[in-house]
Design a protein around this motif. Structure first.
Motif, PDB file in Angstrom:
ATOM      1  N   UNK A 143       0.830  -1.211   0.000  1.00 61.89           N
ATOM      2  CA  UNK A 143       0.000   0.000   0.000  1.00 61.89           C
ATOM      3  C   UNK A 143       0.862   1.257   0.000  1.00 61.89           C
ATOM      4  N   UNK A 144       1.977   1.226   0.725  1.00 67.74           N
ATOM      5  CA  UNK A 144       2.883   2.378   0.724  1.00 67.74           C
ATOM      6  C   UNK A 144       3.449   2.615  -0.669  1.00 67.74           C
ATOM      7  N   UNK A 145       3.796   1.530  -1.358  1.00 66.46           N
ATOM      8  CA  UNK A 145       4.368   1.671  -2.696  1.00 66.46           C
ATOM      9  C   UNK A 145       3.319   2.132  -3.712  1.00 66.46           C
ATOM     10  N   UNK A 146       2.073   1.745  -3.519  1.00 64.75           N
ATOM     11  CA  UNK A 146       1.005   2.102  -4.462  1.00 64.75           C
ATOM     12  C   UNK A 146       0.565   3.557  -4.334  1.00 64.75           C
ATOM     13  N   UNK A 147       0.592   4.086  -3.106  1.00 69.35           N
ATOM     14  CA  UNK A 147      -0.053   5.373  -2.859  1.00 69.35           C
ATOM     15  C   UNK A 147       0.916   6.512  -2.600  1.00 69.35           C
ATOM     16  N   UNK A 148       2.220   6.278  -2.802  1.00 70.27           N
ATOM     17  CA  UNK A 148       3.204   7.356  -2.755  1.00 70.27           C
ATOM     18  C   UNK A 148       3.986   7.343  -4.058  1.00 70.27           C
ATOM     19  N   UNK A 149       4.619   8.465  -4.361  1.00 71.83           N
ATOM     20  CA  UNK A 149       5.423   8.576  -5.583  1.00 71.83           C
ATOM     21  C   UNK A 149       6.896   8.328  -5.319  1.00 71.83           C
ATOM     22  N   UNK A 150       7.399   8.766  -4.164  1.00 70.28           N
ATOM     23  CA  UNK A 150       8.802   8.570  -3.829  1.00 70.28           C
ATOM     24  C   UNK A 150       8.975   8.750  -2.325  1.00 70.28           C
ATOM     25  N   UNK A 151       9.380   7.698  -1.650  1.00 72.43           N
ATOM     26  CA  UNK A 151       9.677   7.737  -0.217  1.00 72.43           C
ATOM     27  C   UNK A 151      11.130   7.330  -0.035  1.00 72.43           C
ATOM     28  N   UNK A 152      11.867   8.109   0.735  1.00 70.80           N
ATOM     29  CA  UNK A 152      13.309   7.924   0.875  1.00 70.80           C
ATOM     30  C   UNK A 152      13.639   7.472   2.289  1.00 70.80           C
ATOM     31  N   UNK A 153      14.375   6.374   2.404  1.00 70.23           N
ATOM     32  CA  UNK A 153      14.747   5.822   3.704  1.00 70.23           C
ATOM     33  C   UNK A 153      16.074   6.392   4.189  1.00 70.23           C
ATOM     34  N   UNK A 154      16.248   6.399   5.533  1.00 68.47           N
ATOM     35  CA  UNK A 154      17.572   6.636   6.082  1.00 68.47           C
ATOM     36  C   UNK A 154      18.506   5.556   5.513  1.00 68.47           C
ATOM     37  N   UNK A 155      19.773   5.886   5.385  1.00 67.81           N
ATOM     38  CA  UNK A 155      20.752   4.937   4.856  1.00 67.81           C
ATOM     39  C   UNK A 155      21.685   4.397   5.929  1.00 67.81           C
ATOM     40  N   UNK A 156      21.621   4.961   7.114  1.00 64.84           N
ATOM     41  CA  UNK A 156      22.581   4.584   8.144  1.00 64.84           C
ATOM     42  C   UNK A 156      21.884   4.221   9.444  1.00 64.84           C
ATOM     43  N   UNK A 157      22.447   3.241  10.107  1.00 64.80           N
ATOM     44  CA  UNK A 157      22.010   2.855  11.450  1.00 64.80           C
ATOM     45  C   UNK A 157      23.243   2.594  12.281  1.00 64.80           C
ATOM     46  N   UNK A 158      23.499   3.421  13.335  1.00 61.89           N
ATOM     47  CA  UNK A 158      22.646   4.452  13.900  1.00 61.89           C
ATOM     48  C   UNK A 158      22.261   5.538  12.883  1.00 61.89           C
ATOM     49  N   UNK A 159      21.106   6.164  13.131  1.00 61.07           N
ATOM     50  CA  UNK A 159      20.490   7.033  12.135  1.00 61.07           C
ATOM     51  C   UNK A 159      21.064   8.457  12.169  1.00 61.07           C
ATOM     52  N   UNK A 160      22.345   8.577  11.884  1.00 55.96           N
ATOM     53  CA  UNK A 160      22.949   9.904  11.889  1.00 55.96           C
ATOM     54  C   UNK A 160      22.569  10.708  10.661  1.00 55.96           C
ATOM     55  N   UNK A 161      21.938  10.052   9.670  1.00 57.27           N
ATOM     56  CA  UNK A 161      21.595  10.742   8.423  1.00 57.27           C
ATOM     57  C   UNK A 161      20.102  11.002   8.268  1.00 57.27           C
ATOM     58  N   UNK A 162      19.346  10.951   9.351  1.00 66.86           N
ATOM     59  CA  UNK A 162      17.893  11.126   9.237  1.00 66.86           C
ATOM     60  C   UNK A 162      17.541  12.482   8.636  1.00 66.86           C
ATOM     61  N   UNK A 163      18.182  13.524   9.122  1.00 66.57           N
ATOM     62  CA  UNK A 163      17.920  14.868   8.601  1.00 66.57           C
ATOM     63  C   UNK A 163      18.376  14.975   7.148  1.00 66.57           C
TER      64      UNK A 163
END
Length: 485
Positions: A143-163
């Motif tokens: 459903x997320x893939x069907x109803x959004x055009x582009x969603x971008x995930x964090x690339x690092x864990x720990x999440x120092x790149x969230x911003x």
């Protein structure tokens, strides 16, 4: 001509195996001008707002709701969020930007993000691009893939790149507004990772992220590795990959298949490596040249655990390990100490109230060292905690007590141990301790690795065990590894 972007956020990581319900009152809700005031702070919301200001976009703030990881969300919380969103909806907006988690479960919906994306798509008549940023631990759904055009995930864990990930998503929205909309393609694997196996400095995530980065460019706008959240029992839980592209479906499927095959080859690297607590405790008597970290993964606050499990505390006390420190979330204990003076000796019950898996409270004679408010400024504005809360975090009223050489920080609000400001704000320097217990899995490493001489992850009773076979899943897809191995 300036573009107008409707902005909203909904952020919660839902642990479906803990007893608690995350209530509507547990969410911090901000709207309107308060959302705009986050511009420039360390959160994904702040990153988007700063980018929008540079681009001259008009931001139409709707509603932002955030709560700490915990149990399934009370339906009232989601209903209230949606009511606020609908009231703030502006049909004249050019696009929608969302700050999401991706692993939220409510009393009614196993896939909250998919549900709200579908509602927004319907509300907009499908005419508005829907972009956003989300946590690497998302259980990404069809459903997320069907109803959004582009969603971008964090690339690092720990999440120092969230911003930074939010800024990256905003830059792709700019591209969309200039050149047209991409499409999301999704591949869900049959792999269920424990959070301890999702650090991006280690396998399997290191190689998966590197491969994803090599695929980006040209028509492929974004390739995302979703580690998943293994403590959420949903049909979408587990490792998945999704990409946004203007290329063909065949090209997208070929790239996703490459990632799937790589993940299969890396399965042997994805098992938890905790040691028995009884094996580690004797090692603590051996002097180390610096801090020893005891990582209590089963009480991982960042994964939704209560932060009050007592196994490590009991072991330190029984073994008479001195100059050790542990943080326990216990608002009842803090309240009981409020009327007592610093320096007083008090018999008190500590911890063991939040999980049926824990042995229960520890009765202790303690000395009160200090009492203070728990709001602190983060030492590291790129930390995992910053991605959740911005520049500040509030632990509520706190008390520091000592028993048999063990310093215990008691908080009123469970606090993910991702920033040393937690201790320093209460007059404790972790660098001066011999042993510190952290209730975490991976995200503590950015703060603690620079000051740690050695670290032991230990297997204890608790709701965030890396042994996923201990949990009674009912909604997972069939054939999930390692449950069926």
């Amino acid at each position: 001509m300036s573009k107008s972007i409707l902005l909203a956020g909904l952020f919660h990581e839902s642990h479906t195996f803990v007893d608690e319900i995350t209530k509507a009152a547990d969410f911090e809700i901000i709207e309107g001008e308060r959302m705009l005031a986050c511009s420039g702070d360390s959160s994904p919301l702040g990153g988007f707002l700063e980018f929008a200001e540079r681009e001259g976009w008009k931001v139409l703030p709707a509603v932002d709701g955030r709560a700490l990881p915990g149990g399934i969300v009370e339906q009232k919380a989601l209903d209230d969020w949606w009511r606020r969103f609908e009231e703030a909806w502006k049909p004249e907006c050019d696009a929608v930007f969302l700050v999401l988690h991706g692993a939220m479960v409510s009393e009614e919906f196993r896939d909250v993000e998919g549900e709200i994306l579908e509602r927004i798509r319907r509300l907009s008549g499908g005419s508005k691009p829907i972009f956003g940023v989300y946590d690497l631990h998302a259980n990404f759904s069809k459903a997320m893939s069907m109803h959004a055009d582009c969603l971008v995930a964090y690339r690092e864990h720990p999440h120092l790149d969230a911003r930074d990930s939010s800024v990256r998503a905003a830059s792709l929205l700019k591209k969309c507004l200039q050149s047209g909309r991409p499409k999301i393609h999704l591949k869900q694997t049959r792999i269920l990772l424990p959070p301890t196996s999702t650090g991006t400095a280690d396998e399997p995530m290191r190689s998966l992220e590197a491969s994803a980065r090599s695929m980006e460019g040209g028509k492929v706008w974004s390739v995302n590795v979703n580690a998943g959240f293994g403590f959420a029992d949903t049909p979408d839980s587990g490792l998945s990959f999704q990409l946004a592209t203007t290329g063909t479906e065949e090209e997208a499927e070929n790239l996703l298949e490459q990632l799937d095959k790589l993940a299969e080859s890396l399965k042997p690297t994805a098992l938890g490596m905790e040691k028995k607590l009884s094996e580690v405790i004797p090692l603590l008597r051996e002097q180390a040249k610096g801090l020893t970290l005891l990582v209590e993964t089963a009480d991982n606050i960042g994964g939704g655990a209560p932060g009050d499990c007592t196994s490590c505390l009991r072991a330190l006390l029984e073994a008479k390990i001195e100059n050790a420190a542990i943080c326990i979330c216990d608002p009842q204990a803090v309240e009981r100490l409020e009327s007592r003076e610093e320096g007083a000796a008090v018999k008190i019950s500590i911890g063991g109230k939040g999980s049926r898996l824990d042995p229960g409270p520890v009765e202790l004679q303690v000395k009160i060292l200090s009492k203070a408010k728990g709001r602190f400024e983060l030492q590291d504005k790129q930390s995992h905690l910053a991605s959740m809360s911005g520049d500040f975090f509030d632990m509520g009223n706190c008390a520091v007590v000592r028993a048999a050489g063990v310093t215990i920080l008691l908080t009123s609000v469970k606090t993910p141990p991702f920033d040393l400001g937690q201790w320093l704000s209460q007059g404790i320097d972790p660098k001066e301790m011999d042993v510190v217990v952290v209730k975490a899995a991976v995200a503590h490493r950015r703060a603690y690795d620079p000051i740690t001489a050695r670290s032991f992850a230990v297997d204890t009773p608790g709701p965030c065990s890396s042994n996923l076979s201990r949990f009674a899943y009912r909604h997972l897809r069939q054939g999930m590894w390692p449950l069926n191995s």
